[in-house]
Design an enzyme around this catalytic site. Structure first.
Site, PDB file in Angstrom:
ATOM      1  N   ASN A 748       0.760  -1.248   0.000  1.00 51.01           N
ATOM      2  CA  ASN A 748       0.000   0.000   0.000  1.00 51.01           C
ATOM      3  C   ASN A 748       0.792   1.301   0.000  1.00 51.01           C
ATOM      4  O   ASN A 748       0.237   2.335  -0.362  1.00 51.01           O
ATOM      5  CB  ASN A 748      -0.942   0.028   1.219  1.00 51.01           C
ATOM      6  CG  ASN A 748      -1.989  -1.057   1.168  1.00 51.01           C
ATOM      7  OD1 ASN A 748      -2.621  -1.258   0.149  1.00 51.01           O
ATOM      8  ND2 ASN A 748      -2.160  -1.773   2.261  1.00 51.01           N
ATOM      9  N   TYR A 749       2.048   1.297   0.423  1.00 47.12           N
ATOM     10  CA  TYR A 749       2.706   2.579   0.680  1.00 47.12           C
ATOM     11  C   TYR A 749       3.999   2.823  -0.088  1.00 47.12           C
ATOM     12  O   TYR A 749       4.261   3.941  -0.505  1.00 47.12           O
ATOM     13  CB  TYR A 749       2.956   2.746   2.186  1.00 47.12           C
ATOM     14  CG  TYR A 749       1.670   2.844   2.963  1.00 47.12           C
ATOM     15  CD1 TYR A 749       0.924   4.016   2.962  1.00 47.12           C
ATOM     16  CD2 TYR A 749       1.172   1.758   3.680  1.00 47.12           C
ATOM     17  CE1 TYR A 749      -0.278   4.116   3.646  1.00 47.12           C
ATOM     18  CE2 TYR A 749      -0.022   1.840   4.379  1.00 47.12           C
ATOM     19  CZ  TYR A 749      -0.743   3.022   4.358  1.00 47.12           C
ATOM     20  OH  TYR A 749      -1.925   3.107   5.026  1.00 47.12           O
ATOM     21  N   MET A 750       4.844   1.822  -0.249  1.00 47.15           N
ATOM     22  CA  MET A 750       6.123   2.028  -0.944  1.00 47.15           C
ATOM     23  C   MET A 750       5.910   1.896  -2.448  1.00 47.15           C
ATOM     24  O   MET A 750       5.351   0.896  -2.907  1.00 47.15           O
ATOM     25  CB  MET A 750       7.157   0.993  -0.474  1.00 47.15           C
ATOM     26  CG  MET A 750       7.430   1.059   1.015  1.00 47.15           C
ATOM     27  SD  MET A 750       8.799   0.009   1.561  1.00 47.15           S
ATOM     28  CE  MET A 750       8.449  -1.563   0.808  1.00 47.15           C
TER      29      MET A 750
END
Length: 798
Positions: A748-750
């Site tokens: 979800n983030y990197m």
């Protein structure tokens, strides 16, 4: 040539020439035919053909026989001839082999001086020329569908009309769980059997299937919430006037025992039944698991309707234990293009609740669940073009923040000292979201949802000033439940270099928090003038489309990129193995996960796995010590007969094979439940025996069956050193990551392109860091160059 066939076996004769129709015994010659039948054929003018000559010759040789009988006699004669030739060839080969062996023995006896025949020069290998198209490897339907989906490169395809998600869409609808089949096992109430309707029995079975020592009933606090909620719904199903009034008097043990027995019965499944179950599962998957969107195939993510059961929730959810009702087709809305036929409802006697043709939304199906009254959606899978476009847009927006972050930081630093309290609270919240990567948070009804908080919903009780009783320190302990009820507990030193370097203004943030909390109750909000809407509106003025959640994606991606750059600058980086580089990647990933507070509870399975690896590592270390002692015997000229020998593993292997075959046979022959349970137990014992055999093999893997040479011992010591190093690294990696969820930040983030570029630069196979699911989800990121960087320019590509 002798025509006798007494000493020639028929089996060998038929190997060379296909025999005539089988005749058990040689037919007796028929009685002499009339003279006219045996008359010679009339002469032919000119040259006589060979075939005619042969026929005439055979007729003279076998007077009185028919043409078929003559043909059989000739074929039998030919078979005998070939058999004798074959027999002679075998004798010659045998003789040549003996001569060769004799020469070899003579050469060995003479010390290798025996004259050898010069080797024939090898002819160059002929190049095989393909005469036609290569035959494709056989693939099943699932593989063909997967290949078809991978062939669609959505980033190169034309986009739908503005405001629309698709132009055409068709799918197979939702798959529903099977209807409940009553088992008839009665629950007890106050020691007496209770009659229940199928619906009531199903609810009682939900409770009976709960693990009493699990995370819900094993914790006294959550058990109370769970039982109260379940019993409230259960009594509603029982209706007024029912004798069941007190949960403490309810006994579900009979049903629990029945469920355990059914588990044992199901485990006794045969290979044939497994294949049949897989076939049924595949049929459901092919019917409901794929959609055709704008002419290409897409995978559907959640086509299976959730079965009824008890609601679990996360953490101390106030509604855990409530009964999730069965969803019927009438409660489901279907969405597809108007020109396509609606999916057939799979439940006989039922129909869809409503039909939609809305291309402006991505969902395929929609319904409400009864616990929180929330909308649930049937959508395409994570690897679909819909999700891919959304992911790429999200990461590109975060990349655009690279070019605006200094302006935003300058804005909130200026307002940290503003006279207006609302401005100071806004600036302080922005600092926290940027530097501590907290979620924005929002107001929640704690009677309906778990009491989870974010930045804007922090309360005074979540902050402890000066937790270490150091008057000179600017420390605050933050402790609260974040998303999914995960505990956030960190002591933050606002006076450290991390928060003060380059005018970080950590001291001012500490003063602001002190000021915001002074004179308030523990249950009061710290940011009473601030809401997520106010914060996000302010951010949009600084950068179009910016919201608080973009900061988490930005900080995660930048942190990963910076940490990987630090790793790659180490002097000996190029000499590291792939495994060592992967470990370094995981270290960088872990820093991101800690920043984003991605935690996980250590399961019993994880603890067992770590203990197993540690035990194996200890065994390898002990084995290396034994090998070193053996090497000393060689160096010091010791008694080599003292070297321990490897015990034979044949008997144990045979025992394991026999046990597994016996268990399989028991499964195949089992008819009754008792026989199936016995087969399951036998299978468990066989697998236990196989594990013991594996352990035994591992425990003496460092030994030899015969006495080894010195070089063999030295080589094995080197091998064991490498094994110990690899396993030590693996153990450290797993132990370091056991409480940190590395997967959440990857998913979800990197930005996945940073990971792909790292792998390409360092020749690390992408499957070492990305699972197949992630590779399919981020297929759009796989073509980036090794020198790719997460920066402002990337955000402009969208």
């Amino acid at each position: 040539m002798d025509d006798s066939d007494d000493d020639i076996p028929i089996a060998s004769l038929t190997a060379k020439i296909a025999p005539a129709p089988i005749i058990k015994s040689e037919p007796k010659p028929p009685p002499a035919a009339a003279p006219a039948a045996a008359a010679k054929p009339k002469p032919i003018d000119g040259a006589i053909p060979k075939k005619v000559k042969k026929e005439v010759s055979n007729a003279e040789k076998y007077p009185g026989l028919t043409a078929d009988e003559i043909a059989y006699k000739e074929k039998l004669k030919e078979i005998k001839r070939f058999a004798k030739i074959e027999k002679q060839q075998k004798k010659e080969k045998k003789k040549a082999k003996k001569e060769k062996e004799a020469k070899k023995r003579q050469r060995e006896d003479s010390g290798g001086d025996f004259e050898r025949k010069p080797k024939k020069e090898k002819k160059p290998r002929a190049i095989k020329v393909e005469t036609g198209p290569k035959k494709a490897k056989a693939t099943d339907k699932t593989q063909r569908l997967a290949q078809a989906m991978k062939a669609f490169l959505w980033w190169n395809a034309p986009t739908p009309p503005e405001g629309q998600q698709w132009s055409t869409m068709e799918h197979g609808g939702v798959a529903f769980p099977e209807e409940y089949v009553p088992h008839g096992v009665k629950m007890l109430y106050d020691g007496k059997e209770i009659d229940l309707t199928p619906e009531q029995e199903e609810a009682a079975t939900f409770m009976a299937g709960m693990d009493k020592n699990g995370m819900h009933l094993g914790n006294p606090k959550t058990a109370k919430i769970f039982i109260n909620n379940f019993f409230t719904d259960f009594k509603a199903l029982l209706g007024r006037g029912h004798p069941v009034k007190d949960f403490a008097k309810c006994d579900f043990k009979r049903i629990s025992d029945h469920l355990e027995e059914q588990k044992m019965v199901k485990k006794a499944i045969t290979d044939g039944e497994k294949k049949m179950n897989k076939k049924i599962k595949d049929q459901i998957n092919f019917k409901h698991g794929y959609a055709i969107v704008d002419g290409h195939i897409e995978k559907v993510g959640n086509f299976n309707m959730e079965p009824p059961g008890t609601f679990r929730g996360r953490g101390e959810h106030p509604k855990m234990g409530k009964i999730k009702q069965r969803v019927l087709p009438e409660q489901v809305f279907m969405n597809f293009s108007v020109e396509n036929a609606p999916p057939i409802c799979p439940v006989p006697g039922h129909a869809w609740g409503e039909i939609r043709h809305d291309p402006c939304v991505q969902w395929l199906g929609n319904w409400k669940e009864n616990i929180n009254g929330q909308d649930k959606y049937m959508q395409l899978a994570a690897m679909s073009s819909f999700k891919g476009k959304s992911d790429r847009s999200k990461y590109n927006k975060a990349a655009r923040l690279c070019g605006n972050i200094e302006k935003i930081r300058k804005d909130y630093k200026k307002n940290l000292t503003a006279k207006d309290k609302a401005l100071r609270q806004l600036a302080t919240a922005m600092w926290v979201i940027d530097r501590l990567a907290l979620r924005v948070g929002g107001e929640k009804d704690t009677d309906e949802e778990a009491d989870t908080v974010g930045c804007c919903s922090l309360r005074v009780e979540h902050m402890t000033f000066n937790p270490n009783n150091d008057d000179d320190a600017l420390e605050v302990e933050l402790e609260f439940l974040g998303k999914d009820s995960m505990l956030f507990k960190q002591t933050i030193d606002f006076g450290s270099e991390l928060y003060t370097t380059n005018n970080g203004m950590g001291e001012q943030v500490y003063k602001n928090f002190k000021n915001f909390c002074t004179g308030k109750k523990k249950s009061d909000d710290i940011f009473e003038t601030l809401t997520p809407s106010i914060l996000n509106d302010h951010l949009k003025n600084l950068m179009p489309g910016l919201s608080a959640k973009v900061f988490r994606t930005y900080n995660a991606s930048v942190t990963l990129q910076d940490e990987l750059a630090k790793k790659e600058k180490v002097e000996n980086w190029d000499s590291l193995t792939v495994t060592q580089k992967v470990t370094n990647y995981n270290d960088a990933n872990r820093i991101v996960a800690i920043l984003c507070n991605h935690q996980r509870t250590v399961s019993k399975a994880q603890e067992t796995a770590l203990e197993t690896i540690q035990a194996k590592l200890d065994t390898l270390i002990e084995q290396k010590k034994v090998l070193k002692k053996i090497l000393k015997l060689f160096n010091k000229g010791g008694d080599l007969s003292l070297i321990p020998k490897k015990k034979s593993e044949t008997e144990m292997k045979e025992a394991v094979t026999k046990a597994l075959e016996n268990a399989k046979k028991m499964k195949e022959e089992a008819k009754s439940n008792e026989e199936k349970i016995a087969a399951t137990k036998a299978d468990a014992e066989a697998k236990k025996l196989r594990k013991e055999a594996g352990d035994s093999k591992f425990s003496q893997a460092h030994l030899w069956e015969n006495q080894p040479s010195e070089s063999q011992v030295a080589n094995k010591i080197q091998q064991w050193t490498q094994k110990i190093e690899r396993m030590s690294m693996d153990l450290k990696n797993k132990d370091d990551n056991k409480e940190v969820s590395l997967g959440t930040s990857k998913i979800n983030y990197m930005d996945p392109r940073a990971t792909v570029a790292f792998c390409k630069r360092n020749e690390v196979p992408i499957d070492r860091v990305f699972s197949r699911t992630l590779r399919d989800k981020f297929n759009w990121a796989m073509s980036v160059a090794p020198e790719w960087q997460f920066c402002y320019e990337i955000g402009l590509e969208d």
